[in-house]
Design an enzyme around this catalytic site. Structure first.
Site, mmCIF file in Angstrom:
data_model
loop_
_atom_site.group_PDB
_atom_site.id
_atom_site.type_symbol
_atom_site.label_atom_id
_atom_site.label_comp_id
_atom_site.label_asym_id
_atom_site.label_seq_id
_atom_site.Cartn_x
_atom_site.Cartn_y
_atom_site.Cartn_z
ATOM 1 N N ASP A 36 4.762 54.802 -10.464
ATOM 2 C CA ASP A 36 3.918 56.213 -10.536
ATOM 3 C C ASP A 36 2.576 56.102 -9.820
ATOM 4 O O ASP A 36 1.886 55.017 -10.136
ATOM 5 C CB ASP A 36 3.918 56.624 -11.903
ATOM 6 C CG ASP A 36 3.807 58.292 -11.771
ATOM 7 O OD1 ASP A 36 2.769 58.709 -11.531
ATOM 8 O OD2 ASP A 36 4.824 58.903 -12.341
ATOM 9 N N ILE A 37 2.522 56.908 -9.007
ATOM 10 C CA ILE A 37 0.988 56.820 -8.375
ATOM 11 C C ILE A 37 -0.079 57.535 -9.157
ATOM 12 O O ILE A 37 -1.254 57.127 -8.989
ATOM 13 C CB ILE A 37 0.924 57.755 -6.899
ATOM 14 C CG1 ILE A 37 1.157 59.247 -7.188
ATOM 15 C CG2 ILE A 37 1.966 56.943 -5.913
ATOM 16 C CD1 ILE A 37 1.168 60.072 -6.065
ATOM 17 N N ASN A 87 12.290 64.665 -17.728
ATOM 18 C CA ASN A 87 11.929 66.007 -17.899
ATOM 19 C C ASN A 87 13.182 66.748 -17.205
ATOM 20 O O ASN A 87 13.640 66.388 -16.021
ATOM 21 C CB ASN A 87 10.878 66.117 -17.360
ATOM 22 C CG ASN A 87 9.767 65.534 -17.944
ATOM 23 O OD1 ASN A 87 9.754 65.393 -19.232
ATOM 24 N ND2 ASN A 87 8.877 65.067 -17.123
ATOM 25 N N GLU A 92 8.859 68.819 -12.726
ATOM 26 C CA GLU A 92 7.972 68.911 -11.686
ATOM 27 C C GLU A 92 8.619 68.532 -10.263
ATOM 28 O O GLU A 92 8.158 69.199 -9.139
ATOM 29 C CB GLU A 92 6.667 68.266 -11.496
ATOM 30 C CG GLU A 92 5.942 68.861 -12.720
ATOM 31 C CD GLU A 92 4.466 68.498 -13.095
ATOM 32 O OE1 GLU A 92 4.045 67.478 -12.405
ATOM 33 O OE2 GLU A 92 3.567 68.942 -13.913
ATOM 34 N N VAL A 93 9.444 67.822 -10.256
ATOM 35 C CA VAL A 93 10.094 67.093 -8.698
ATOM 36 C C VAL A 93 11.489 67.508 -9.024
ATOM 37 O O VAL A 93 12.153 67.073 -9.942
ATOM 38 C CB VAL A 93 9.890 65.844 -8.463
ATOM 39 C CG1 VAL A 93 10.482 65.485 -7.267
ATOM 40 C CG2 VAL A 93 8.216 65.588 -8.399
ATOM 41 N N HIS A 143 14.642 61.889 -12.304
ATOM 42 C CA HIS A 143 13.884 60.551 -12.254
ATOM 43 C C HIS A 143 13.620 60.370 -13.614
ATOM 44 O O HIS A 143 13.439 61.170 -14.529
ATOM 45 C CB HIS A 143 12.592 60.677 -11.552
ATOM 46 C CG HIS A 143 11.669 62.008 -11.818
ATOM 47 N ND1 HIS A 143 12.028 63.170 -11.551
ATOM 48 C CD2 HIS A 143 10.453 62.068 -12.498
ATOM 49 C CE1 HIS A 143 10.943 64.165 -11.974
ATOM 50 N NE2 HIS A 143 10.184 63.484 -12.611
ATOM 51 N N HIS A 171 11.198 58.273 -16.261
ATOM 52 C CA HIS A 171 9.904 57.447 -16.396
ATOM 53 C C HIS A 171 9.934 56.415 -17.307
ATOM 54 O O HIS A 171 10.839 56.603 -18.254
ATOM 55 C CB HIS A 171 8.957 58.302 -17.035
ATOM 56 C CG HIS A 171 8.630 59.570 -16.455
ATOM 57 N ND1 HIS A 171 7.192 59.646 -15.486
ATOM 58 C CD2 HIS A 171 9.116 60.765 -16.060
ATOM 59 C CE1 HIS A 171 7.155 60.810 -14.705
ATOM 60 N NE2 HIS A 171 8.266 61.447 -15.187
#
Length: 125
Positions: A39-40, A97, A105-106, A110, A112
Site C-alpha cells: 500500500d502506498i 471494505n 474507496e476504490v 481488494h 488489505h
C-alpha cells in the site's frame, strides 16, 4: 470518496491501471488469479493489498460472479501473501471494505493485509 458496491465496473480505477501496468506498484506476488503489492499509504508496518485479476467491484460482486477457480485462486493467494510476509505469527488482520458504509474507496475488490504490530480492536464504539 466511498463508492457504491453495486455500480458497474470502471476499468479506469487505480487498481485496473495497476493490473495493466499503467501505474507502477511494488509487487510482492502475482499469479493468474491475483496480484499483491505494498500500500502506498501504509497503516501498519506491513500493509499489503491483494486484488483479483478479474474485473470485480467488491467482495459482493466477486462472491456472486467469480468462477469457483477464481474464488479458490484468490483466497489461496491471500494466504500465500500473508505467509510470505511472515505475518502468520504473531498475527495479522484482513480487511475488505464493501460499499459506502463499509468505507470502500476504490471500485475494485481488494483485501488489505495488516501486520507487524498489535492492531487493537476492530471497531471503536
Amino acid at each position: 470518496m466511498p463508492i457504491d458496491a453495486t455500480q458497474p465496473y470502471d476499468d479506469q480505477n487505480i487498481f485496473a491501471k495497476i493490473l495493466r501496468g499503467e501505474i507502477p506498484s511494488k509487487r510482492v506476488y502475482e499469479d493468474a488469479y491475483a496480484i499483491a503489492f505494498h500500500d502506498i499509504n501504509p497503516l501498519a508496518p506491513t500493509h499489503l493489498l491483494v486484488i483479483p485479476t478479474g474485473a470485480y467491484v467488491s467482495w459482493d460482486d466477486f462472491s456472486a460472479r467469480a468462477s469457483d477457480a477464481e474464488i479458490a485462486g484468490f483466497v489461496r493467494a491471500v494466504g500465500i501473501v500473508a505467509r510470505q510476509a511472515g505475518a502468520v505469527e504473531p498475527g495479522y488482520r484482513l480487511l475488505a471494505n464493501v460499499g459506502a458504509n463499509g468505507g470502500q474507496e476504490v471500485p475494485h475488490l481488494h483485501i488489505h493485509i495488516f501486520a507487524g504490530k498489535t492492531l487493537g480492536p476492530m471497531l471503536t464504539r
